[in-house]
Design a protein around this motif. Structure first.
Motif, PDB file in Angstrom:
ATOM      1  N   GLU A 132       0.830  -1.211   0.000  1.00 27.50           N
ATOM      2  CA  GLU A 132       0.000   0.000   0.000  1.00 27.50           C
ATOM      3  C   GLU A 132       0.859   1.255   0.000  1.00 27.50           C
ATOM      4  N   GLN A 133       1.955   1.225   0.789  1.00 31.59           N
ATOM      5  CA  GLN A 133       2.855   2.389   0.811  1.00 31.59           C
ATOM      6  C   GLN A 133       3.507   2.588  -0.551  1.00 31.59           C
ATOM      7  N   PHE A 146       2.446   1.578  -3.480  1.00 25.04           N
ATOM      8  CA  PHE A 146       1.448   2.007  -4.460  1.00 25.04           C
ATOM      9  C   PHE A 146       1.131   3.488  -4.281  1.00 25.04           C
ATOM     10  N   TYR A 147       1.006   3.887  -3.035  1.00 23.86           N
ATOM     11  CA  TYR A 147       0.680   5.283  -2.749  1.00 23.86           C
ATOM     12  C   TYR A 147       1.769   6.214  -3.279  1.00 23.86           C
ATOM     13  N   VAL A 148       3.012   5.888  -2.962  1.00 25.11           N
ATOM     14  CA  VAL A 148       4.115   6.758  -3.404  1.00 25.11           C
ATOM     15  C   VAL A 148       4.237   6.733  -4.926  1.00 25.11           C
ATOM     16  N   GLN A 149       4.096   5.549  -5.509  1.00 17.95           N
ATOM     17  CA  GLN A 149       4.173   5.448  -6.974  1.00 17.95           C
ATOM     18  C   GLN A 149       3.038   6.217  -7.652  1.00 17.95           C
ATOM     19  N   SER A 150       1.881   6.228  -7.014  1.00 19.84           N
ATOM     20  CA  SER A 150       0.735   6.914  -7.624  1.00 19.84           C
ATOM     21  C   SER A 150       0.958   8.416  -7.720  1.00 19.84           C
ATOM     22  N   ARG A 151       2.046   8.887  -7.095  1.00 18.01           N
ATOM     23  CA  ARG A 151       2.357  10.313  -7.200  1.00 18.01           C
ATOM     24  C   ARG A 151       3.463  10.562  -8.220  1.00 18.01           C
ATOM     25  N   GLY A 152       3.791   9.520  -8.991  1.00 19.66           N
ATOM     26  CA  GLY A 152       4.744   9.707 -10.087  1.00 19.66           C
ATOM     27  C   GLY A 152       6.153   9.244  -9.797  1.00 19.66           C
ATOM     28  N   ILE A 153       6.371   8.733  -8.569  1.00 21.28           N
ATOM     29  CA  ILE A 153       7.731   8.345  -8.164  1.00 21.28           C
ATOM     30  C   ILE A 153       7.932   6.860  -8.496  1.00 21.28           C
ATOM     31  N   ASP A 154       8.992   6.522  -9.232  1.00 19.45           N
ATOM     32  CA  ASP A 154       9.149   5.133  -9.682  1.00 19.45           C
ATOM     33  C   ASP A 154       9.440   4.189  -8.513  1.00 19.45           C
ATOM     34  N   GLU A 155       9.299   2.887  -8.781  1.00 17.89           N
ATOM     35  CA  GLU A 155       9.327   1.893  -7.711  1.00 17.89           C
ATOM     36  C   GLU A 155      10.620   1.941  -6.886  1.00 17.89           C
ATOM     37  N   LEU A 207      12.724   5.922  -0.713  1.00 23.92           N
ATOM     38  CA  LEU A 207      12.087   6.962   0.100  1.00 23.92           C
ATOM     39  C   LEU A 207      11.485   6.358   1.373  1.00 23.92           C
TER      40      LEU A 207
END
Lengths: 483, 257
Positions: free
Chosen positions: A431-432, A434-443, A449
């Protein structure tokens, strides 16, 4: 301010293409003793160092104790028995100084490559460095400035020659020669390391730092570090380590002793990046280290901060004996393991004095097929009225093939102690990510991060520039563990 | 691309999680400048739809396409979708301990607009203004993302992220749930600042309450993983008055309540 003169540069961007960029070997002619260990070798090491007679005896006594000792089997690490007769206990670069007192260019180049300029013109501002290459200290910077304040910062060999009484007074008083198998071995054969002495009332104006480099093949590194802070003194000390990439394992068995007298403070920070071996667990450093601090006087404070990202096996428990009333012990640790690395690390806080307090923050991150264990002891003796401890051990798993274990032991022998213990183990959460990636930051960046956030409580304890480097180093290590 | 090219279109979308089919052929088209609302009973697949649009790894798409900015985004990782200008306001935003709001948003903005495009000072200035607009304390800048935030604070943080990342299509997954009337007003104020001719919005909600603040041009009712009925603002009133049963009957399907 440019990067090179203000930071202790363990990493540069160009390093990102290489997984372990310190794996190179320097072509330096060595003065070596033959492989193997016996009383003659111990005597020969002592003679090479031109040590006083009492020191030779001290070593021999330690050697005899070591022979009767068993290596510790209780740690959650596995390795084949070590053949102690197949190790070289002394290897020193033959020509450290050229005529005119300049450091040998090949050695200077080695440390330059590691980001540690030791030539006078390139000195790091704000950091005094002692550079140790295999068994010998190569150079110590900023000496005169420190000497003006009465601070002694030199290699252990020099200290034994120039300040033998001070060394004799404190050496082995925190980690006795017979303390454990590896400490006994170190006491017998230690070749170099750093000695720091901060006199009464002096606040050391720069970070003191030692950089350890293992270069020679089949050679063990056994350094000994002793830091003494007299009444009211303060020192911040940082330690860094690397080794070449080789297919066989190499032993690093260090001993570090810290002594804080009344009102003194010692802050000891480590970033350990020994070669960790390859994907199959071939090669890498065995990092078997005894580190202990003694808050000898009232109101003293010792703080350990470690970022452990390398070594094939780590066995290490930086501890604090809280003897002085109101003394404070701290342990902040990030241990990252990857591939087939094994880490069994933690701390011991022994409360003896009244109103003593200790804090333990441990963050373990495991990836690949690695095993990462926290092992801790909080012991409160009957004399330690109103002792307090707060422990927080968190483990994070990246992937499905690694493991994390926590072995906390609490022994309270007084009813007035307040002991808090928190522990969590979590998989890096989908979930973390996915959340961070959903803001444009790659895996990969997202993982880095999240892990950095997880380690925040420890990183903030490091000296600023060192903290920046530690974050970069962890990012680099993570790059190869995601996906 | 003409102004009314369907820049966001869901075509016959089927998705499942752990062998349970949830979306069973969703069709929905949003044009620039339009605000769509999606309602439906519990378990109809509303949150699944928002997660699938963004690319949550727990859901498997078994058929269909989601076209955005001229390409099928189902083949892209969530971060690539976000960089195209897609945004999801989460129903349950997770905490990222140790990472400050400022650091997180700067990393996200750098990813979206390109490293170094926004100068740090300018970024912080804009962030402060946006926070003021959303009636948030400046102290949030240095707090760890969503760590210890109240439900209402988390939802405002989602809107702050939306204002910062300037998406061209945003999906709001029950952003209004659990908000009191003041928080709802503030959140709506933030959303309405985004609304314009080049912005598309999909508001997923249980309650028509938020639709008084964010006026949708279209309403869709999702039942059992399909859009059972679509209409204009009048449909909102009908749902408010009569619930979903009549739609279900009209749609002619058995649905679990």
């Amino acid at each position: 301010m440019s990067d090179t003169d203000t930071t202790f540069k363990l990493e540069t961007d160009s390093a990102l293409v290489q997984e372990y960029k310190y794996g190179f070997v320097s072509d330096v002619e060595a003065d070596e003793l033959p492989k193997g260990l016996n009383e003659d070798i111990v005597r020969a090491i002592s003679a090479k160092k031109k040590e006083p007679e009492w020191m030779t005896e001290w070593r021999l006594k330690a050697f005899r104790r070591w022979q009767k000792k068993e290596y510790p089997r209780w740690a959650k690490v596995q390795y084949p028995p070590i053949d102690y007769q197949d190790i070289r206990y002394y290897s020193a670069p033959k020509n450290t100084l050229k005529s005119g007192g300049e450091v040998d260019p090949e050695l200077a180049k080695t440390f330059e490559k590691l980001g540690i300029p030791i030539e006078e013109r390139n000195h790091l501002a704000g950091v005094a460095v002692d550079a140790v290459f295999d068994s010998m200290s190569i150079a110590t910077t900023h000496r005169e400035m420190l000497a003006e304040k009465g601070i002694i910062f030199c290699s252990m060999s020099e200290a034994l020659q120039h300040h033998p009484d001070l060394v004799r007074k404190y050496l082995g008083t925190v980690v006795p020669p017979g303390d454990n198998f590896y400490a006994a071995l170190n006491s017998a054969v230690f070749s170099d390391g750093s000695f720091c002495f901060i006199p009464k009332g002096v606040r050391c104006p720069v970070e003191l730092s030692t950089y350890f480099r293992i270069n020679a093949r089949d050679t063990g590194q056994f350094e000994r570090t002793l830091i003494v802070a007299e009444e009211g003194a303060y020192v911040s000390y940082i330690e860094g380590c690397t080794a070449p990439q080789r297919d066989n394992n190499q032993l690093h068995a260090a001993v570090v002793e810290l002594i804080a007298l009344e009102g003194a403070q010692i802050k000891y920070s480590t970033v350990q990046n020994w070669y960790a071996g390859d994907e199959n667990g071939q090669g890498g450093i065995y990092n078997f280290v005894t580190k202990r601090g003694h808050c000898r006087g009232a109101n003293s404070k010792i703080s350990w901060t470690q970022v452990e990202v390398g070594a094939a096996i780590t066995w290490k428990y930086p501890s604090v004996i809280l003897e002085g009333d109101n003394s404070v012990g701290e342990f902040y640790s990030v241990a990252f393991t990857n591939k087939k690395m094994q880490a069994d690390t933690g701390t011991k806080m022994v409360h003896i004095g009244k109103n003593t307090s200790s804090t333990i923050i441990s963050k373990g991150i495991s990836a690949g097929e690695s095993a990462n264990s926290y092992r801790g002891l909080v012991r409160v003796l009957p004399s330690a009225l109103n002792a307090r401890n707060h422990t927080c051990c968190d483990s994070m798993l990246i992937g499905d093939t690694c493991s994390a274990n926590t072995y906390p032991v609490i022994e309270a022998e007084t009813s007035t102690a307040i002991i808090e213990h928190e522990a969590t183990t979590s998989k890096i959460s989908e979930e973390q990510l996915f959340y961070v990636q959903s803001r444009g930051i790659d895996e990969e960046s997202a993982t880095s991060l999240i892990v950095n956030g997880f380690c925040k409580d420890v990183f903030k304890e490091l000296p600023l520039e060192f903290s920046v480097e530690a974050i970069k180093l962890l990012e680099l290590k993570l790059e190869h563990s995601v996906g | 691309m003409s102004e009314k090219t369907p820049f966001f279109e869901i075509r016959n979308l089927h998705a499942k999680t752990e062998d349970k089919a949830i979306l069973k052929g969703v069709n929905l088209t949003i044009l620039p400048g339009e605000t769509h609302a999606l309602m439906g009973p519990n378990g109809s697949g509303k949150s699944t739809l928002s997660n699938v649009i963004m690319g949550h790894p727990a859901y498997e798409v078994t058929d269909g396409e989601v076209i955005f900015q001229g390409q099928n985004i189902l083949e892209l990782d969530p971060d690539a979708r976000a960089r195209l200008g897609l945004f999801l306001a989460f129903q349950y935003p997770v905490a990222i301990p140790g990472i400050s709001v400022a650091k997180f948003l700067k990393s996200a903005a750098d990813a979206r607009f390109g490293q170094g495009t926004i100068k740090p000072a300018q970024f912080i200035k804009q962030l402060r203004e946006d926070m003021k607009f959303l009636e948030m304390s400046e102290a949030f800048i240095n707090r760890f993302l969503n760590d210890g935030f109240s439900g209402g604070e988390k939802k405002r943080m989602e809107i702050l992220q939306m204002l910062t990342l300037k998406p061209v299509l945003a999906v709001m997954d029950e952003t209004d749930s659990g908000l009191d009337i003041d928080a709802l007003r503030i959140v709506s104020k933030g959303v309405n600042r985004m609304v314009g001719p080049n912005f598309g919005l999909l508001v997923i909600t249980h309650y028509e309450r938020i639709l008084r603040y964010i006026a949708p041009s279209h309403l869709h009712v999702l039942i059992d993983g399909q859009v059972a009925m679509s209409g204009g603002p009048d449909l909102v009133k009908e749902v408010e008055k009569n619930g979903y049963d009549w739609i279900r009957e009209k749609f002619g399907k058995e649905v679990l309540v």
